[in-house]
Write a protein that holds these residues in place. Sequence first.
Motif, mmCIF file in Angstrom:
data_model
loop_
_atom_site.group_PDB
_atom_site.id
_atom_site.type_symbol
_atom_site.label_atom_id
_atom_site.label_comp_id
_atom_site.label_asym_id
_atom_site.label_seq_id
_atom_site.Cartn_x
_atom_site.Cartn_y
_atom_site.Cartn_z
ATOM 1 N N UNK A 90 0.772 -1.309 0.070
ATOM 2 C CA UNK A 90 0.002 0.043 0.129
ATOM 3 C C UNK A 90 0.706 1.002 -0.234
ATOM 4 N N UNK A 91 0.274 2.465 -0.495
ATOM 5 C CA UNK A 91 0.782 3.654 -0.433
ATOM 6 C C UNK A 91 0.082 4.604 0.646
ATOM 7 N N UNK A 92 0.855 5.299 1.305
ATOM 8 C CA UNK A 92 -0.007 5.924 2.390
ATOM 9 C C UNK A 92 0.472 7.620 2.201
ATOM 10 N N UNK A 93 -0.298 8.407 2.345
ATOM 11 C CA UNK A 93 -0.096 10.024 2.499
ATOM 12 C C UNK A 93 0.447 10.361 3.814
ATOM 13 N N UNK A 94 1.455 11.157 3.634
ATOM 14 C CA UNK A 94 2.126 11.892 4.663
ATOM 15 C C UNK A 94 2.015 13.357 4.692
ATOM 16 N N UNK A 95 1.997 13.898 5.807
ATOM 17 C CA UNK A 95 1.931 15.366 5.948
ATOM 18 C C UNK A 95 2.396 15.801 7.467
ATOM 19 N N UNK A 96 3.328 16.664 7.371
ATOM 20 C CA UNK A 96 4.041 17.109 8.579
ATOM 21 C C UNK A 96 4.514 16.064 9.254
ATOM 22 N N UNK A 97 5.289 15.270 8.552
ATOM 23 C CA UNK A 97 5.905 14.313 9.547
ATOM 24 C C UNK A 97 5.081 13.032 9.747
ATOM 25 N N UNK A 98 3.979 12.568 9.418
ATOM 26 C CA UNK A 98 3.068 11.554 10.133
ATOM 27 C C UNK A 98 2.078 10.934 8.860
ATOM 28 N N UNK A 99 1.641 10.004 9.044
ATOM 29 C CA UNK A 99 0.664 9.449 8.375
ATOM 30 C C UNK A 99 -0.241 8.412 8.918
ATOM 31 N N UNK A 100 -1.312 7.822 8.628
ATOM 32 C CA UNK A 100 -1.832 6.603 9.113
ATOM 33 C C UNK A 100 -2.501 5.929 8.157
ATOM 34 N N UNK A 101 -3.080 4.804 8.385
ATOM 35 C CA UNK A 101 -4.032 3.896 7.779
ATOM 36 C C UNK A 101 -4.454 2.561 8.336
ATOM 37 N N UNK A 102 -4.808 1.682 7.370
ATOM 38 C CA UNK A 102 -5.306 0.289 7.857
ATOM 39 C C UNK A 102 -5.062 -0.728 6.811
ATOM 40 N N UNK A 103 -4.690 -1.823 7.134
ATOM 41 C CA UNK A 103 -4.691 -3.041 6.209
ATOM 42 C C UNK A 103 -5.555 -4.075 6.596
ATOM 43 N N UNK A 104 -6.327 -4.644 5.670
ATOM 44 C CA UNK A 104 -7.406 -5.649 5.878
ATOM 45 C C UNK A 104 -6.213 -7.005 5.464
ATOM 46 N N UNK A 105 -6.449 -8.064 6.543
ATOM 47 C CA UNK A 105 -5.773 -9.201 6.162
ATOM 48 C C UNK A 105 -6.530 -10.291 5.660
ATOM 49 N N UNK A 106 -6.312 -10.582 4.330
ATOM 50 C CA UNK A 106 -7.440 -11.601 3.875
ATOM 51 C C UNK A 106 -7.130 -13.098 4.124
ATOM 52 N N UNK A 107 -7.903 -13.764 3.823
ATOM 53 C CA UNK A 107 -7.975 -15.007 4.202
ATOM 54 C C UNK A 107 -6.970 -15.977 3.302
ATOM 55 N N UNK A 108 -6.348 -15.385 2.412
ATOM 56 C CA UNK A 108 -5.426 -15.929 1.441
ATOM 57 C C UNK A 108 -4.165 -16.162 2.112
ATOM 58 N N UNK A 109 -3.866 -15.474 3.092
ATOM 59 C CA UNK A 109 -2.580 -15.134 3.730
ATOM 60 C C UNK A 109 -2.424 -16.664 4.866
ATOM 61 N N UNK A 110 -1.466 -17.149 4.403
ATOM 62 C CA UNK A 110 -1.153 -18.528 5.525
ATOM 63 C C UNK A 110 -0.678 -17.994 6.696
ATOM 64 N N UNK A 111 -0.782 -18.861 7.797
ATOM 65 C CA UNK A 111 -0.072 -18.679 9.069
ATOM 66 C C UNK A 111 1.600 -18.407 8.942
ATOM 67 N N UNK A 112 1.896 -17.560 9.670
ATOM 68 C CA UNK A 112 3.223 -17.384 9.864
ATOM 69 C C UNK A 112 3.712 -16.152 10.253
#
Length: 805
Positions: free
Chosen positions: A100-122
């Motif tokens: 993902x790409x996240x916008x930053x302003x004044x030295x900070x940024x924030x966001x979220x990532x959904x973790x899909x069921x296609x990811x294996x444990x590890x």
Amino acid sequence: MKRLFSNFGRLAAIVIFSYMSSNTSAQHQMDSVRSKFDRHRTQNPQEKLFIHTDQELYLTGETLWFKIYYVDGVLHQPSDISKVAYLEILGPDNRAVIQTKVAMKNGEGHGALFLPASISSGNYQLRAYTHWMKNFDPEFFFNKTISIINSFKKRDIQPEKSQKPNLITVQFFPEGGELVSGLRSKIGFRATNADGRGTVVSGIVLNAQNDTLLTFKPKKYGIGNFTFTPTEGSLYRAVVADTLGNLQSFSLPRPKSHGHVMEVRDSTSDLLVINVSADPQTVQSSPSIYYVIHARQIISSAGSREIGKGKTAILIPKRELKDGISHITIFDGNLNPVCERLYFKASEKKLSIKVKSSQSEYSIRRKVVLDISAQNDSAAIAGASLSVAVVKSDSLQGNLEGNIFNYLWLSSDLRGEVENPAYYMEVNSQEVTVAIDNLMLTHGWRRFSWTDVLSNNKKQPGFLPEYRGHLIRGTVVDKDDKPAAGIATYLSTPGKNIQLYTARSAANGEVQYEMKDFWGSKKIIVQTNLTQDSTFRVNVISPFADNYAPYKPPELTLDPSVSKSLLNRSIAMQVQDIYSGDRSIKFANMTIDSSSFYGKANETYFLDDYTRFTVMEEVMREYVPGVMVRKRRDGFHFLVLDNLRKRVFQDDPLILLDGMPVFDVDKIMEFDPLKVKKLEVITSRYYLGPFHFPGVVSYSTYPGDLAGFQLDPRSISMDYEGLQRQRVFYAPKYETEKQRESRLPDRRNLLFWAPDVRLDNEGNSQLEFFTSDLSGNYSIVVEGLSKTGYAGSTTGTFAVKEFNN
């Protein structure tokens, strides 16, 4: 007698003149080093990222929330140069499962990532970097290990323990970099297991005749040191035993016949002692040395010493050293770096944060009030930005703790992963002093090459900072896939918000487009003027880094005892998704300039205001007097009236359909005008980037998606993920009895996430949220950074029980 004194005077004058000349030459050399060092620092500014995640362990189906802290690499103050950060979750083979790409302003940024069921444990690697940081070694990127469990796959719930061989790796690091025959040297060592973690061993050092010279054991996390003097022509090896008595043999670095060695002694006084030794032949060829001590590219001390008798000592007042990790480099008389060593000085720039909940225990669905305060003076806390996570503690999650201070001042400037940085930073004892010095011995690393610093050649960076927004890069190639220079290219994002970006290819065929308000997933179309440059195409380059640090997360092992906790959390996650899934997915309102890139048009026609024709030629001739339609042997042409100079342009204008250039007027004349909602005309010469056009004719369809217009197969059309839209953290409120008695289940294990908490002028802030239906212990983790570069973190706890207040 007079002649004797006269000769003596001349001799003294020669000695004094030689001494002064030597000092002048040495000073000139050091001034040259300082000047080149400062120039290199200016041309290669360093950046650092730190990512605060809401948790360390996740289930697929959950959301990972994060806050980005972006600072300059020198003062650790928030930076506003780069405007985009790149985040990736990498598997063991460095394959990205999420980007993902996240916008930053004044030295900070924030966001979220959904973790899909296609990811294996590890265990996975979360890494982050800016476009500018791609110019440097990927070990400069932010890296941390996160655990992801796919509870839908039964085999992942209770995996069998790995049958890895009990392999031990031991690395040896001579202080200063090299062993030299006949010179006593300290050697740091690091013993790691198959997962790359420090391990307990015992070892002996043997010479070629298998004589035992010494024994050694690590102090902490598999790290330690020993001292010995190698002899000319001898080779050495270490035999190491693990805790089970298994033996392995490792070769020590081969001693050099000639050279320098260094020894750094952190005396109990206020002086740092740096001893430098050299063999006689080295002294004869280079009787003087130079030294430079710098931290984060700021020189704190530099000078020269004579080493005529094979030894010299450099005494540095510790107060002159910068906070954090200093690099001590020794040069020979020709300014060739011959020894280097790290030294750590604790920083006082720690943001002292306190957090306290209004109660130690709460019932379910009750309000929690958090009071956060910073204990520093007003200058230190000025503009402090904090992030706060409140999450359920269980056997899966383990202990959560903050570490932005430890990362900025320690981990970010060392090679490889540092086990438990808090151990080195939060306890002041002789044991820790020894341990951190061993860490400096075994994790030595600098962010540049001295050859590059001292060279007069300016190295052009391959990646520019993204000052104003995301840069899309590509390469123009010809029919033989060879780079093509000087080709005009156009990138459009078809839509109702008409934007067009242009670039002319450089000598290496490269083009780049600085995107404006480029949020979310969009279709981009990249093309050349296909009526003129029909043999060229543009290949879009992925913005994500394609090189990787030699970092491998340890294998994830799950004890069967956590099965119940895992099942409960999985059920809670699924219940929460069913009953509040739609409500929990909300995005912040983005301020986007909705005007077209060309601004307000001179002429605007809403075609529904006129009698609709089914042929585009009739529309243009009847309703658009500012554009003259001509048909020649090669097809249709548009001639725009230049209102400024009261003349007619003789070339075709820039023709757009939903923002996409159409270079063949015949194609637009064939398009169904009933699909067109609006037509705009710029009746003057229009300048865009390196290009200019004799007016603009812009068509907008009703849906803004080209409405079935057939693209030329030579153009590149692709879905492209822009900057991540900012998702808003959702948490229900239970202010009234009716809300508390709602039958909708609330199974949140993450009670609260706030990435943008600000302190008032007194250094205080108060936050409120509500508990869920899950009883248990909860952890509070706070990270923070002020405008003046003070960083800190803290933790707290409270409990939720199933009783009524």
